[in-house]
Design an enzyme around this catalytic site. Structure first.
Site, PDB file in Angstrom:
ATOM      1  N   CYS A  83       0.809  -1.218   0.000  1.00 16.89           N
ATOM      2  CA  CYS A  83       0.000   0.000   0.000  1.00 16.89           C
ATOM      3  C   CYS A  83       0.843   1.271   0.000  1.00 16.89           C
ATOM      4  O   CYS A  83       0.459   2.291   0.589  1.00 16.89           O
ATOM      5  CB  CYS A  83      -0.960   0.021   1.185  1.00 16.89           C
ATOM      6  SG  CYS A  83      -2.128  -1.346   1.192  1.00 16.89           S
ATOM      7  N   CYS A  84       1.996   1.217  -0.635  1.00 16.20           N
ATOM      8  CA  CYS A  84       2.812   2.411  -0.782  1.00 16.20           C
ATOM      9  C   CYS A  84       3.748   2.219  -1.964  1.00 16.20           C
ATOM     10  O   CYS A  84       4.154   1.088  -2.250  1.00 16.20           O
ATOM     11  CB  CYS A  84       3.614   2.701   0.475  1.00 16.20           C
ATOM     12  SG  CYS A  84       4.460   1.281   1.163  1.00 16.20           S
TER      13      CYS A  84
END
Length: 237
Positions: free
Chosen positions: A145-146
């Site tokens: 998620c990054c």
């Protein structure tokens, strides 16, 4: 953008007495010539993909450039991707989600790997000297998620990374908000040009801006080359 973590461990060197014994009665010049002829071991590098396509997977040009430079550097490469569904599928002609369509990250990444790929669950740091994460929105959507540099900032407190410049400069650097996100996580952002790479010697992390910059493709390719060279230097191979 592309990021890397070098997994450098100590190596035992042969004792000089043993080297002398192995080389028999050769003269010093003969021993030196023979020593230099011994091939160096290849750096073992894991390339972690997150799909196939910039908007929902790995940025293909970044992955390809990394593979080219690793090949030129004589590295031994193994490609990995998680065996999970993509967050969603993007129609790259429209930049919008394709409703009702689903794809698997490992299956899609295999397109870039030409089928030679392994489930990320089987990646062991003990078997590799470094791991490289190409950019693309898939790193954010399908991994942790990054995006790639934020991934490093999220897992390594105080790490130094770069996504290029911190001001848009008329649209040349359109993703400058990422630098602020990196700093908000307690990491240090280092300003670099697209053709450069930043090395965090303490954490053994190397990053380069790549497609965080709107520029000619060969500049991005050159920056990735700088990153790969620094990675191989850190492995000591």
């Amino acid at each position: 953008m592309a990021a890397v973590r070098a997994l450098v461990s100590s190596r035992l060197a042969a004792a000089s007495a043993f080297a002398s014994l192995s080389l028999g009665g050769r003269t010093p010049s003969q021993r030196a010539a023979l020593h230099l002829s011994v091939p160096r071991p290849a750096a073992r590098v894991a390339l972690v993909l997150s799909g196939c396509g910039v908007y929902d997977g790995t940025e293909i040009h970044e992955a390809s450039a990394i593979l080219v430079h690793l090949s030129r550097g004589g590295a031994e490469v193994q490609i990995f991707a998680p065996d999970v569904p993509q967050m969603h599928v993007i129609d790259h002609t429209k930049g919008q989600p394709s409703e009702g369509e689903s794809r698997n990250v490992l299956t899609e990444s295999a397109r870039i790997a030409r089928g030679k790929i392994t489930d990320l669950a089987n990646l062991s740091a003990a078997n590799h000297d470094a791991a490289i994460f190409p950019g693309g929105f898939g790193a954010a959507k399908n991994l942790l998620c990054c995006i790639a540099p934020v991934l490093a900032a999220k897992v390594l407190r105080g790490v130094e990374v770069t996504v290029g410049h911190e001001h848009e400069e008329g649209g040349k650097w359109p993703y400058t908000g990422t630098a602020e996100a990196i700093k908000a996580l307690g990491a240090k952002h280092c300003v670099k040009e697209v053709i450069e790479a930043h090395v965090d010697q303490k954490n053994k992390v190397v990053t380069t801006p790549a497609f965080m910059c709107e520029t000619a493709l060969h500049h991005i390719h050159d920056g990735i080359g700088a990153m790969v060279r620094k990675v191989l230097e850190l492995t000591g191979k």
